[in-house]
Design an enzyme around this catalytic site. Structure first.
Site, mmCIF file in Angstrom:
data_model
loop_
_atom_site.group_PDB
_atom_site.id
_atom_site.type_symbol
_atom_site.label_atom_id
_atom_site.label_comp_id
_atom_site.label_asym_id
_atom_site.label_seq_id
_atom_site.Cartn_x
_atom_site.Cartn_y
_atom_site.Cartn_z
ATOM 1 N N LYS A 175 52.904 -43.976 58.588
ATOM 2 C CA LYS A 175 51.319 -43.792 58.147
ATOM 3 C C LYS A 175 51.362 -42.467 57.369
ATOM 4 O O LYS A 175 50.724 -42.487 56.149
ATOM 5 C CB LYS A 175 50.398 -43.956 59.095
ATOM 6 C CG LYS A 175 50.274 -45.436 59.673
ATOM 7 C CD LYS A 175 49.699 -45.631 60.966
ATOM 8 C CE LYS A 175 49.472 -47.000 61.387
ATOM 9 N NZ LYS A 175 48.935 -47.042 63.143
ATOM 10 N N GLN A 219 46.309 -44.013 67.596
ATOM 11 C CA GLN A 219 47.440 -44.862 67.739
ATOM 12 C C GLN A 219 47.183 -45.408 69.228
ATOM 13 O O GLN A 219 47.135 -44.704 70.233
ATOM 14 C CB GLN A 219 48.491 -44.046 67.399
ATOM 15 C CG GLN A 219 49.823 -45.117 67.663
ATOM 16 C CD GLN A 219 49.871 -46.148 66.460
ATOM 17 O OE1 GLN A 219 49.629 -45.851 65.103
ATOM 18 N NE2 GLN A 219 50.133 -47.296 66.988
ATOM 19 N N ASP A 226 40.650 -48.215 60.947
ATOM 20 C CA ASP A 226 41.253 -49.036 61.730
ATOM 21 C C ASP A 226 40.474 -50.450 61.905
ATOM 22 O O ASP A 226 41.044 -51.639 62.346
ATOM 23 C CB ASP A 226 41.813 -48.979 63.018
ATOM 24 C CG ASP A 226 43.345 -48.188 63.051
ATOM 25 O OD1 ASP A 226 44.054 -48.891 62.392
ATOM 26 O OD2 ASP A 226 43.556 -47.730 64.229
#
Length: 295
Positions: free
Chosen positions: A52, A96, A119
Site C-alpha cells: 500500500k 491493518q 477501508d
C-alpha cells in the site's frame, strides 16, 4: 475462458489516479495523504502495508506509516488514531487487521473518523452503503466491482452466488451486486460453509464469488459452464517443488474450475491488487472532499 487480471486492471486505475493527482498539484492543491497503522510483526500484514505504501509513492500520494509493538495498549493506539483524525493533512486512515487479542478491533474501527475511513469498515459507512447513499465502500468488495466494470461483465439480471458472509467481503459484495447499478442488478444468494445443497445452488450461478476462507473449497462440479468466477481467498499450502516450500492458492480449485468458466480471477494477481486500487480510489475521494461513492 478469459483471465480477470487484477494486476493490469489495478494498474489502469492507478495510472488514472496518478494523472488526477498531478492535476491536483498543478492547481496548487496538496496530494492525497494516506496514514497506515501497523501493530506487531505479522508477515502477511507487513506485506500488505508495504504494498500500500509503495503504491502511494507510485502515483504521487503522500503516505505515513505508524508502526507499533504488539504490546501497545489499546488506549495508546486509540490516542494515535484520534490525532490522525484531527490532523487536516491526513485524508485517509487504515489500521491493518488483525490486531493483537488485547485490542478491541470494533472499538478501533469505530474511533476512525468516517470521513477518513478509506477501508470502509466504520458502521456509518456500512450503513450508508446498505442505504445506497454515498459512502466509502469496503476495499475488497469495491475492487471486485471495479474489476467487473473494467471487463464489462454483464451482471444485469444474473444470478450471483456469494460464498462467505464476512462483514469485510461476503456481505458487502452481496449488497453491491444487488444494487440497481452497473455493475449490479443481480439476484444474489448469500451462502456459507454450512449452507445446505450448496453445490446445487452454485450450479445455478452465473457469477460465483468465493470468499469462504478455505483452500480449494469450490470444485469443478460446483460451477456451471460459462460462469464468471471471482476468487477472494489466498492461502499458503505446502509445495516441495517450490523454493519457498509453499504455493499460493485460492478458495477455488483453479485447475478444475477454469476450463468451465467464461471469466476467472487468478490467485495471486486477481482480487488482491484490486483491493489496493480501491483503497487508493477511496483515499483520492477523501482528499477532494467527496464522502465516498455509490458504486
Amino acid at each position: 475462458m478469459q483471465i480477470l487480471d487484477g494486476k493490469l486492471t489495478s494498474q489502469a486505475i492507478k495510472d488514472q489516479l496518478a494523472e488526477q493527482t498531478t492535476a491536483l498539484k498543478a492547481l496548487g492543491k496538496k496530494a492525497p495523504h494516506l496514514a497506515a497503522i501497523l501493530v506487531g510483526y505479522d508477515g502477511a500484514s507487513e506485506t500488505y502495508v508495504a504494498s500500500k505504501v509503495k503504491s502511494c509513492a507510485e502515483i504521487g500520494y503522500n503516505s505515513t506509516l505508524l508502526r507499533f509493538e504488539d504490546t501497545i495498549s489499546e488506549k495508546h493506539l486509540l490516542d494515535h488514531i484520534i490525532m490522525l483524525n484531527e490532523n487536516p493533512d491526513i485524508d485517509g486512515i487504515l489500521v491493518q487487521l488483525p490486531l493483537p487479542k488485547h485490542i478491541n478491533e470494533e472499538l478501533v474501527i469505530n474511533t476512525i473518523d468516517p470521513s477518513k475511513d478509506v477501508d470502509g469498515f466504520h458502521p456509518m459507512n456500512v450503513g450508508k452503503m446498505v442505504s445506497g447513499l454515498p459512502a466509502f465502500l469496503p476495499a475488497t468488495p469495491y475492487g471486485i466491482m471495479l474489476m467487473l466494470e473494467h471487463y464489462k461483465i454483464d451482471t444485469k439480471g444474473k444470478h450471483a452466488v456469494v460464498i462467505g458472509r464476512s462483514h469485510i467481503v461476503g456481505t458487502p459484495v452481496s449488497i453491491l451486486l444487488s444494487r440497481n447499478s452497473n455493475p449490479g442488478n443481480c439476484t444474489v444468494t448469500l451462502c456459507h460453509s454450512h449452507t445446505q445443497n450448496l453445490r446445487e445452488i452454485c450450479l445455478q450461478a452465473d457469477i460465483v464469488v468465493a470468499a469462504v476462507g478455505r483452500p480449494h473449497f469450490v470444485t469443478g462440479d460446483m460451477v456451471k459452464e460459462g460462469a464468471v468466477v471471482v476468487d477472494v481467498g489466498i492461502h499458503r499450502i505446502p509445495d516441495e517443488t517450490k523454493k519457498s516450500g509453499f504455493r499460493l492458492v485460492g478458495d477455488v480449485n483453479y485447475a478444475e474450475v477454469a476450463p468451465k468458466a467464461s471469466f476467472i480471477t487468478p490467485v495471486p494477481g486477481g482480487v488482491g491488487p484490486m483491493t489496493i486500487a480501491a483503497l487508493l480510489k477511496n483515499t483520492y475521494q477523501a482528499a477532494i472532499g467527496q464522502k465516498g461513492n455509490q458504486n
